[in-house]
Write an enzyme that holds these catalytic residues in place. Sequence first.
Site, PDB file in Angstrom:
ATOM      1  N   ARG A 159       0.853  -1.208   0.000  1.00 14.04           N
ATOM      2  CA  ARG A 159       0.000   0.000   0.000  1.00 14.04           C
ATOM      3  C   ARG A 159       0.878   1.243   0.000  1.00 14.04           C
ATOM      4  NH1 ARG A 159      -3.248  -3.718   2.575  1.00 14.04           N
ATOM      5  NH2 ARG A 159      -5.002  -4.224   1.207  1.00 14.04           N
ATOM      6  N   ASP A 188      -0.128  -6.662  -3.440  1.00  9.72           N
ATOM      7  CA  ASP A 188      -1.541  -6.365  -3.163  1.00  9.72           C
ATOM      8  C   ASP A 188      -2.101  -5.606  -4.360  1.00  9.72           C
ATOM      9  OD1 ASP A 188      -4.053  -5.817  -1.721  1.00  9.72           O
ATOM     10  OD2 ASP A 188      -2.898  -6.435   0.031  1.00  9.72           O
ATOM     11  N   HIS A 258      -6.673  -9.797  -3.786  1.00  9.47           N
ATOM     12  CA  HIS A 258      -5.638  -8.763  -3.594  1.00  9.47           C
ATOM     13  C   HIS A 258      -4.557  -8.875  -4.669  1.00  9.47           C
ATOM     14  CE1 HIS A 258      -7.147  -6.945   0.097  1.00  9.47           C
ATOM     15  NE2 HIS A 258      -7.432  -8.163   0.531  1.00  9.47           N
ATOM     16  N   GLU A 322     -10.085 -12.192   1.901  1.00 11.74           N
ATOM     17  CA  GLU A 322     -10.886 -11.217   1.153  1.00 11.74           C
ATOM     18  C   GLU A 322     -10.857 -11.463  -0.355  1.00 11.74           C
ATOM     19  OE1 GLU A 322     -10.612  -7.446   4.198  1.00 11.74           O
ATOM     20  OE2 GLU A 322      -8.939  -7.708   2.822  1.00 11.74           O
ATOM     21  N   TRP A 394      -7.076 -13.535  11.987  1.00 10.64           N
ATOM     22  CA  TRP A 394      -7.086 -12.063  11.934  1.00 10.64           C
ATOM     23  C   TRP A 394      -8.461 -11.458  12.132  1.00 10.64           C
ATOM     24  CZ3 TRP A 394      -9.416  -8.612   8.398  1.00 10.64           C
ATOM     25  CH2 TRP A 394     -10.032  -9.209   7.287  1.00 10.64           C
ATOM     26  N   TYR A 419      -3.750  -5.313  15.405  1.00 10.97           N
ATOM     27  CA  TYR A 419      -3.522  -4.491  14.213  1.00 10.97           C
ATOM     28  C   TYR A 419      -2.958  -3.137  14.646  1.00 10.97           C
ATOM     29  CZ  TYR A 419      -5.399  -7.519  10.541  1.00 10.97           C
ATOM     30  OH  TYR A 419      -5.575  -8.532   9.626  1.00 10.97           O
ATOM     31  N   PHE A 420      -1.663  -2.971  14.446  1.00  8.61           N
ATOM     32  CA  PHE A 420      -1.016  -1.748  14.915  1.00  8.61           C
ATOM     33  C   PHE A 420      -1.241  -0.573  13.954  1.00  8.61           C
ATOM     34  CE2 PHE A 420       2.427  -3.719  17.936  1.00  8.61           C
ATOM     35  CZ  PHE A 420       1.410  -4.208  18.740  1.00  8.61           C
ATOM     36  N   ASP A 421      -2.024  -0.817  12.888  1.00  5.13           N
ATOM     37  CA  ASP A 421      -2.466   0.336  12.090  1.00  5.13           C
ATOM     38  C   ASP A 421      -3.740   0.930  12.684  1.00  5.13           C
ATOM     39  OD1 ASP A 421      -3.716  -2.089  11.303  1.00  5.13           O
ATOM     40  OD2 ASP A 421      -4.380  -1.191   9.415  1.00  5.13           O
ATOM     41  N   THR A 471      -0.527  -0.487   5.676  1.00  2.38           N
ATOM     42  CA  THR A 471       0.006   0.867   5.479  1.00  2.38           C
ATOM     43  C   THR A 471      -0.822   1.734   4.521  1.00  2.38           C
ATOM     44  OG1 THR A 471       1.519   0.047   3.770  1.00  2.38           O
ATOM     45  CG2 THR A 471       2.359   0.127   6.024  1.00  2.38           C
ATOM     46  N   GLU A 472      -2.122   1.493   4.462  1.00  2.00           N
ATOM     47  CA  GLU A 472      -2.943   2.404   3.649  1.00  2.00           C
ATOM     48  C   GLU A 472      -2.713   3.854   4.073  1.00  2.00           C
ATOM     49  OE1 GLU A 472      -4.101  -0.369   5.103  1.00  2.00           O
ATOM     50  OE2 GLU A 472      -5.729  -1.281   3.942  1.00  2.00           O
TER      51      GLU A 472
HETATM   52  C1  ACM Z   1      -6.435  -8.776   6.345  1.00  3.61           C
HETATM   53  O1  ACM Z   1      -6.381  -7.887   7.204  1.00  3.61           O
HETATM   54  N1  ACM Z   1      -7.139  -8.610   5.237  1.00  3.61           N
HETATM   55  C2  ACM Z   1      -5.743 -10.018   6.530  1.00  3.61           C
END
Ligand code: ACM
Length: 540
Positions: A159, A188, A258, A322, A394, A419-421, A471-472
Site C-alpha cells: 500500500r 496487493d 488482492h 478477502e 485475523w 492491528y497496529f495500524d 500501510t494504507e
Molecule cells: C487482512 O487484514 N485482510 C488479513
Amino acid sequence: MIAVTSAAQTGRADYRVVPLPSEINGIKGADFKLTERCLINYPTGNRDLERNAIMLSGYVEELTGIHLATRPTLASSDQPGNITLLLDPSIAGDEDYSITVTPRSVLISGKTAAGVFHGIQVLRQSLPTDPSALINLPAAQVKGSPRFGYRGMHLDCSRHFFGVETVKRYLDIMALHGMNRLHWHLTDDQGWRVEIKKYPRLTEVGGWRDGTVLGHNSPVYDNTRYGGWYTQEEIRDIVNYAAQRYITIIPEIDMPGHMQAALAAYPELGCTGGPYKVWGQWGVSDDILCVGKEETLQFVKDVLDEVMQLFPGEYIHIGGDEAPRVRWQECPRCQQRIHEAGIVAAGKQSAEARLQGWFTTRVQQYLASHGRRIIGWDELLGCDVDTTATIMSWTGAEPGARGAMLGHDVIMTPNTPMYFDHYQTRSYWNEPTAFGGCATLKMVYDFEPVAPDLPAEKRHHILGAQANVWTEYITCEPQIQYQILPRMAALAELQWLQPELKDYQDFKARLPRLVNLYRHYGWTYRSKSLILEDEDKPEK
Ligand code: ACM
Ligand code: ZN
C-alpha cells in the site's frame, strides 16, 4: 519528558528490561566493571558467535561510547576481566539465554547462537545510555526463555513502499524486542513489490499506480504517480540482514484475491481479461485471479519458484483473505473448473468457496513438494483446506481457536488488538489518520493468544502471536515507528513471558528505560502511551 532513571545516573546496569527475563538472581560480590580493557571473547571458528560479538561491541559503543575489542578464544568457560559468548548444550530451549555476571567476568550463553543473541539484547537494554567512563554490571544470574516460538511482526510494503534501509531498521527494532519472524506483505491491489524475472511487468507495470486516494476513500485523488519495488538482489540482502539477527522472513504473495496489481500487468490472468489498473483506492477488489485457466496455475508456480529461491524459510504466506467470488460465479472457465474437478457446495461453503480451497490445495501441494509449508489468513478455514496449512487468525481470536481444534497450527493476529495500524487511544482525534479501531498499550499487553477453554492437547497448535502493520494510511518511516512503538514492547512481553509473570504496572515502570533507547536511536514513538493512565482503564 521521561524521568531519567537512577540507573542511568549512576552508570549501573539494570537487568529488568523488556521483555522481562524469567529469572534475575543476585550474586554476592562487587559489580563487574566494564571498561575499554574488557574484551568480547567468542569461540574460535564460530562465525555466528563472532558476528554476535561484533554486534555486541557495536551496541556497547553506540550506547556508552566504550569500544570493546572482540577476540577468538579456545577456552570453553568465562574469561577473567572479559565478556565471553559461548554455546552451552545443557541449556534447554533453542532460544533460551543465560547471562552470568560475577565480580570478575561476564558469560552470555545459549544452546544456539540465537539464544546468545537474545542474551546480548538483554545486556544491551540493561546498559545505561549516558556516555560514561565506567559501567557497572551488578553480579547476577539472568535467564530467559520465550513462551512462544513464533514471535512476529508484519509489514505491508504494498500500500506504501518502504526502501531497504527502512526495512532493515524495522528488523533492528524487532531484534531489540526479541522477535524472530517478519511477515512481509509484498503484493496487493495497490502495488507488486518483488522482482520476478520471468514476469518483468509485475514490477514494471504492477509496481506503480497513477495516483492515491486521499483519506478514507474520499472522492479526491492526488494524481501523483507512486510506486517502487525490490530487486532480487535487495531482497537477498534484506533476508541475509534478518538472518544475522535470527529473524526469518516469511514473504506473503496474497492469492487469489488482492491481485489487481498483477492483473494490471497480465490481464489475461483475470476472469474478464481486463483492462485493469493498479488500484489507487483502499478496500477489497472484486477482480481476482481466474483459477479456471491453466496459465494462472502456471503463473503462480513460476512466481513461487522465484520466491522460494529468495526466501529460504519453511513458510510461504499465500494470503487467501478477502477473495470475493463474484467474478468466478460469472466466469465460464471457473465454472468449468468447478464442474471438471467435481467441486460441490457443502454446508455453508459454496462451490466457489471450495474452488478457492481447490486452488489453495494445489498451491499447498506444489510448495510441499519443495519442502515448504503455507500460512494463510483465517478465510482458509471456510474453504476446505487440510491441516498442513497454518492459519493466521485475523478476523478475531475465535477462528484461531477453531483452527487449533481442527488440528491446524495457528498464529494469533486478531485485528483487535493486534492491528497496529489501528489507533492507540480512544481520543483518536488527536492522532495521525489511522485505519480505525483502537488497541491501547494495555489492550496489547493483556492479549492472551491461547483461548482459556482450548483443551490442553490442542494448545501446542498456537505457535505464537504477531502484530500487523497495514500501510494504507502510513506513508513514511516515522509514522510506522509511531504506530509500533511502544506497542511492540507490550507485544514482546506477551510473546516471551508466561502469563503468570506478566504485570502491566511493572511493565510500565520498566518501559521508560526502553524508551530511552528509542530516543537514543532517533526512533519515533507515541510518548503519550507512557503517561496517560486513562487509556489503561476499560471503556465505560
Ligand atoms: C487482512 O487484514 N485482510 C488479513
Ligand atoms: Zn475465471
